[in-house]
Design a protein around this motif. Structure first.
Motif: not given
Length: 270
Positions: A55-70, A97-108
């Motif tokens: 759960a620790d890693g998953i929580a960090l991943a969620q924070k990352a995807v919804t944050g501002d660190d590309p 649906t992230s605000q970060l284009p890097e996250a959107r591209a990686a998710a795609a």
């Protein structure tokens, strides 16, 4: 070392800790590093925690995807294979649906491996994203999903719109390999835009014999750049040509054995 702010030293220490026994102390060190002010250290900590699947890693991943660190958001998407399926789907949707284009591209890009037909509508929305890298990742993912709906979206993107988007979609069509995608490629080989025509010609390596006539015609009717692309593809496909066409190809590209007989021993099947 893992608790310091020297990024290279701390990252190496975190990676070493992640390979050893997962004691309470190791877990606490990794979690603490996940709050570091240094993005490289935060990312390394998240990666090691995700490898443990907890759960620790998953929580960090969620924070990352919804944050501002590309960098961290990208890494979260690249580590989805270490996450339980139910969390994969949730994090993937957040990435798309992230605000970060890097996250959107990686998710795609991750959709082809961890998503699929359930994410076609999400990918369709990214085809009009304001960032070209996101649009390119989305059309490539749709080609890999390869459902009838996804394939039609790739074909439509290849047939109209901005030149760069069309070129990316044409490249994606090369791996779709359906009668519809092949017909679209053959049609675009005759596009008035040289860049589109050359992209379609380059992607036509798997097209049927109907592509050969278009390639031969291009030798006589198109710009020298398109002629050269057609010449390489004809030689690569091992097409039997008359003496005039062979002479034209030799004039354009010489005896370059790129593709076809003489290139790794490959020859087109009869």
């Amino acid at each position: 070392a893992a608790k310091g702010e020297d990024a290279a030293r701390a990252t190496a220490a975190l990676m070493a800790l992640g390979q050893g026994s997962y004691t309470d102390e190791v877990r606490a060190t990794l979690v603490a590093a996940g709050d570091s002010k240094n993005p490289e250290i935060r990312t390394a900590a998240m990666q090691q925690l995700l490898m443990r699947g907890g759960a620790d890693g998953i929580a960090l991943a969620q924070k990352a995807v919804t944050g501002d660190d590309p960098q961290m958001a990208q890494a979260a998407m690249w580590q989805l294979h270490n996450v339980p399926i139910e969390d994969q789907e949730r994090l993937l949707r957040l990435g798309l649906t992230s605000q970060l284009p890097e996250a959107r591209a990686a998710a795609a890009s991750a959709v082809a491996s961890f998503g699929g037909s359930n994410n076609v509508s999400d990918l369709q929305g990214l085809l009009t994203d304001k960032e070209s890298a996101v649009r390119a990742a989305a059309v490539s993912a749709l080609a890999q999903v390869c459902t009838p709906e996804a394939n039609q979206l790739v074909i439509a993107q290849a047939q109209s719109g901005k030149t760069d988007d069309r070129v990316n979609a044409i490249g994606a069509l090369a791996v779709v390999n359906t009668p519809e995608s092949e017909a679209a490629l053959v049609q675009m080989m005759s596009d008035r835009d040289d860049q589109i025509a050359m992209s379609a010609i380059s992607a036509s390596w798997n097209a049927g014999p109907e592509a050969d006539a278009v390639l031969v015609a291009a030798l006589a009717t198109r710009s020298e750049d398109v002629q050269r692309a057609a010449a390489y593809q004809l030689r690569s496909r091992g097409v039997k040509l008359d003496a005039d066409a062979e002479a034209k190809i030799k004039k354009l590209i010489g005896d370059d054995p790129y593709g076809g007989v003489g290139y790794g021993g490959w020859a087109r099947a009869e």
